[in-house]
Design an enzyme around this catalytic site. Structure first.
Site, mmCIF file in Angstrom:
data_model
loop_
_atom_site.group_PDB
_atom_site.id
_atom_site.type_symbol
_atom_site.label_atom_id
_atom_site.label_comp_id
_atom_site.label_asym_id
_atom_site.label_seq_id
_atom_site.Cartn_x
_atom_site.Cartn_y
_atom_site.Cartn_z
ATOM 1 N N GLU A 25 4.003 -3.623 12.695
ATOM 2 C CA GLU A 25 3.006 -2.605 12.333
ATOM 3 C C GLU A 25 1.863 -3.342 11.667
ATOM 4 O O GLU A 25 1.953 -3.679 10.481
ATOM 5 C CB GLU A 25 3.600 -1.599 11.336
ATOM 6 C CG GLU A 25 4.863 -0.911 11.792
ATOM 7 C CD GLU A 25 4.635 0.062 12.913
ATOM 8 O OE1 GLU A 25 3.463 0.315 13.278
ATOM 9 O OE2 GLU A 25 5.628 0.562 13.448
ATOM 10 N N ASN A 43 0.806 -1.228 0.000
ATOM 11 C CA ASN A 43 0.000 0.000 0.000
ATOM 12 C C ASN A 43 0.839 1.278 0.000
ATOM 13 O O ASN A 43 0.435 2.292 -0.557
ATOM 14 C CB ASN A 43 -1.022 0.011 1.148
ATOM 15 C CG ASN A 43 -0.394 -0.182 2.502
ATOM 16 O OD1 ASN A 43 0.703 -0.714 2.625
ATOM 17 N ND2 ASN A 43 -1.094 0.238 3.532
ATOM 18 N N CYS A 100 -3.379 1.653 6.815
ATOM 19 C CA CYS A 100 -3.644 1.026 8.117
ATOM 20 C C CYS A 100 -4.161 2.030 9.143
ATOM 21 O O CYS A 100 -4.870 1.648 10.068
ATOM 22 C CB CYS A 100 -2.406 0.292 8.622
ATOM 23 S SG CYS A 100 -0.946 1.329 8.608
ATOM 24 N N GLU A 126 8.009 2.995 14.425
ATOM 25 C CA GLU A 126 8.920 3.467 13.388
ATOM 26 C C GLU A 126 8.793 4.976 13.370
ATOM 27 O O GLU A 126 7.746 5.520 13.695
ATOM 28 C CB GLU A 126 8.502 2.889 12.033
ATOM 29 C CG GLU A 126 8.551 1.384 12.049
ATOM 30 C CD GLU A 126 8.386 0.778 10.672
ATOM 31 O OE1 GLU A 126 7.313 0.934 10.088
ATOM 32 O OE2 GLU A 126 9.344 0.166 10.192
HETATM 33 P P1 NAD Z 1 -1.998 -10.745 3.299
HETATM 34 O O1 NAD Z 1 -2.282 -10.827 4.742
HETATM 35 O O2 NAD Z 1 -1.915 -12.012 2.517
HETATM 36 O O3 NAD Z 1 -0.634 -9.963 3.028
HETATM 37 C C1 NAD Z 1 -0.297 -8.761 3.661
HETATM 38 C C2 NAD Z 1 1.181 -8.479 3.322
HETATM 39 O O4 NAD Z 1 1.982 -9.445 3.980
HETATM 40 C C3 NAD Z 1 1.528 -8.619 1.832
HETATM 41 O O5 NAD Z 1 2.459 -7.614 1.491
HETATM 42 C C4 NAD Z 1 2.181 -9.998 1.704
HETATM 43 O O6 NAD Z 1 3.174 -10.050 0.693
HETATM 44 C C5 NAD Z 1 2.820 -10.154 3.053
HETATM 45 N N1 NAD Z 1 2.872 -11.545 3.493
HETATM 46 C C6 NAD Z 1 1.896 -12.468 3.422
HETATM 47 N N2 NAD Z 1 2.305 -13.625 3.959
HETATM 48 C C7 NAD Z 1 3.583 -13.421 4.377
HETATM 49 C C8 NAD Z 1 4.554 -14.225 5.022
HETATM 50 N N3 NAD Z 1 4.293 -15.481 5.400
HETATM 51 N N4 NAD Z 1 5.768 -13.678 5.282
HETATM 52 C C9 NAD Z 1 6.048 -12.400 4.948
HETATM 53 N N5 NAD Z 1 5.168 -11.585 4.353
HETATM 54 C C10 NAD Z 1 3.950 -12.084 4.079
HETATM 55 O O7 NAD Z 1 -3.135 -9.875 2.680
HETATM 56 P P2 NAD Z 1 -3.270 -8.952 1.419
HETATM 57 O O8 NAD Z 1 -4.414 -9.451 0.611
HETATM 58 O O9 NAD Z 1 -2.010 -8.660 0.694
HETATM 59 O O10 NAD Z 1 -3.702 -7.641 2.171
HETATM 60 C C11 NAD Z 1 -4.934 -7.637 2.856
HETATM 61 C C12 NAD Z 1 -4.813 -7.341 4.298
HETATM 62 O O11 NAD Z 1 -3.491 -7.065 4.698
HETATM 63 C C13 NAD Z 1 -5.596 -6.100 4.599
HETATM 64 O O12 NAD Z 1 -6.886 -6.439 4.975
HETATM 65 C C14 NAD Z 1 -4.852 -5.457 5.710
HETATM 66 O O13 NAD Z 1 -5.366 -5.880 6.937
HETATM 67 C C15 NAD Z 1 -3.477 -5.994 5.621
HETATM 68 N N6 NAD Z 1 -2.480 -5.015 5.189
HETATM 69 C C16 NAD Z 1 -2.026 -4.163 6.117
HETATM 70 C C17 NAD Z 1 -1.101 -3.213 5.769
HETATM 71 C C18 NAD Z 1 -0.581 -2.237 6.776
HETATM 72 O O14 NAD Z 1 -0.087 -1.191 6.382
HETATM 73 N N7 NAD Z 1 -0.627 -2.528 8.071
HETATM 74 C C19 NAD Z 1 -0.643 -3.143 4.470
HETATM 75 C C20 NAD Z 1 -1.123 -4.058 3.519
HETATM 76 C C21 NAD Z 1 -2.041 -5.007 3.910
#
Ligand code: NAD
Length: 482
Positions: free
Chosen positions: A248, A150, A282, A456
């Protein structure tokens, strides 16, 4: 076509073991390039490199580290427009927002470069004559940092800045969905002359990469930005190696709108904040609790301002909200809108995925939403928002605090006592009153409860990469002399 590659031990990584994944443009759904996914040998090479890089970088003075970081800042600033275009292509946000993110990333690195010269320890007052006691702050060691899609520049920038300022080497794993922007952030450091091995960049299968890196004895600290579910998995891996972690994670930020504000102005301000990056933030303001006296006016003004937002390709002039970052988010929004309607809420804006290409979903607003509705409990992470009314301050705080999340929280009021009640009573790592700029380079960014721990940014963002060493020394006395 664009091509993103890992950068390991000072080289763009090549191997027969690489597989490839397309990079999709959210505005069209079409491939704009490919990203190489690293193999296990590449991850081992990155670990060996980070171990070597730590020995080089920890020996630099804070002033030397700061000088190099400032050089990278100048390069980033000079390339702002071209990197912003890449970001919009692969992530979708409007070009002006992408350029703003590069500028903010540079500001964060610059601020942390200044902190590199201030990693002070302290001298203690000794209890015994001839014995000195000092507390030193030292870099923790090689870091593994995992970033989401994001904020493809800002999240890597924050992690790189804190780690490098402290004297740590790192292995950065950005999202494979937005690899081009992160590669440009890393390239700025390479071009600034960062010694080889200090900053490694890897793209791969997320689970495989995180298990491999966190499982290695080389890594002493992990930093992750992403969902709470994935954060919990990574914390489990870190616990096995007793590794420090900064997490985070998700949020579901409440906004308390009290009846002493102008509902139309408050709604306009809130709409601009809520739909920034199509709600994929977030700290996005995501649950609105509006006091009864102004509720109806606020809902009308909010729906009108949300409905007037210009949605389109982030590259098109005048676009205020771009597409979502991927197909998963659109499906998640459609399901959440369906559920919210079925749970009895009143749809006042948007609600349906438009026909045509790309990952678009309109600004969508629901009023009269019950606390039991799924949208009031699950982080939406998209352009959809629930609004409900409240009566008393105490009730509003209780409803704001009822979720396991605690990242950001907001309040709008002209009353000093209500503002104080909100800042004292809201359970969140960041509270923002009467505006929505929740963080700056000098402020600690982080959450409480299921939103994670550690910060951070701010001086806390440097502290996250330091360990404490207590050194006590007796000056050589007669008994030690030959
Ligand atoms: P997701 O939970 O599959 O992935 C979130 C992020 O984590 C992605 O960048 C992914 O590459 C990474 N990831 C996933 N599994 C991982 C692992 N085992 N090890 C390391 N990294 C891993 O979900 P998504 O569909 O990409 O995003 C949806 C949800 O993720 C959202 O609903 C939101 O809650 C969360 N999200 C949060 C933030 C934030 O800034 N806190 C950013 C992006 C997504």
């Amino acid at each position: 076509m664009h091509h993103a590659r890992s950068h390991v031990a000072g080289q763009w990584y090549e191997s027969a073991g690489i597989t490839r994944q397309p990079i999709l443009e959210p505005a069209t759904g079409q491939a704009i390039g490919e990203v190489d996914l690293i193999d296990a040998a590449g991850l081992d090479a990155a670990l060996a490199s980070a171990a070597c890089g730590f020995e080089v970088w920890r020996r630099k003075t804070g002033y030397e580290r700061a000088a190099l970081m400032r050089e990278a800042v100048a390069i980033l600033r000079s390339r702002k427009d071209e990197i912003a275009r890449l970001m919009t292509l692969e992530q979708g946000k409007p070009l002006a927002d992408a350029a703003g993110e590069i500028a903010t990333s540079a500001d964060n690195i610059e601020w942390m470069a200044e902190e590199a010269t201030r990693a002070y320890g302290r001298l203690l007052v000794p209890r015994t004559p001839g014995v000195s006691q000092a507390v030193r702050r030292e870099p923790i060691g090689p870091v593994a940092a995992f970033c989401p899609w994001n904020f493809p520049a800002l999240t890597p920038a924050r992690k790189i800045a804190g780690a490098l300022a402290a004297g740590c080497s790192l292995i950065l794993k950005p999202s494979e969905e937005t690899p081009l922007t992160a590669a440009e952030v890393v390239r700025a450091f390479i071009d600034a002359g960062l010694p080889a091995h200090v900053l490694n960049l890897v793209y791969g299968a997320p689970r495989q990469v995180s298990e491999h890196l966190i499982g290695s004895d080389v890594i002493r600290k992990i930093s992750f930005t992403g969902s709470t579910a994935v954060g919990k998995q990574l914390l489990g891996l870190a616990a096995q190696g007793v590794k420090r972690a900064t997490m985070e994670l998700g949020g579901h930020a409440p906004v308390l709108v009290f009846d002493d504000v102008d509902p139309v102005q408050a709604a306009k301000q809130a709409v601009a904040a809520k739909f920034r990056n199509a709600g994929q933030v977030c700290t996005s303001p995501t649950r609105f609790y509006v006091q009864e006296g102004i509720y109806a006016k606020f809902v009308d003004a909010f729906a009108e301002a949300a409905g007037a937002l210009r949605v389109g390709s982030g590259l098109a002039a005048g676009t205020q909200m771009g597409p979502l970052a991927n197909e998963r988010r659109v499906e998640a929004m459609a399901a959440l809108a369906r559920d919210t309607r079925a749970e009895g809420a009143r749809l006042v804006c948007g609600g349906e995925r438009p026909a045509g290409a790309g990952y678009f979903f309109p600004p969508t607003v629901f009023a009269d939403v019950q606390d039991s509705a799924r949208i009031m409990n699950d982080e939406p992470f998209g352009p959809i928002v629930p609004i409900a009314s409240f009566s008393t301050t105490e009730e509003a705080l209780q409803r704001a605090n009822r979720l396991p999340y605690g990242l950001a929280a907001y309040a709008m009021t002209r009353s000093l006592s209500r503002a104080a009640a909100a800042s004292d009573g809201l359970e969140a790592g960041m509270v923002c009153i009467n505006h929505f700029t929740v963080s700056t380079p000098s402020s600690p960014f982080g959450g409480v409860k299921d939103s994670g721990y550690g910060s951070e940014g701010g001086m806390e963002g440097l502290d996250a990469y330091l360990v404490t060493k207590s050194v006590t020394q007796r000056s050589a006395g007669a008994d030690l002399e030959p």
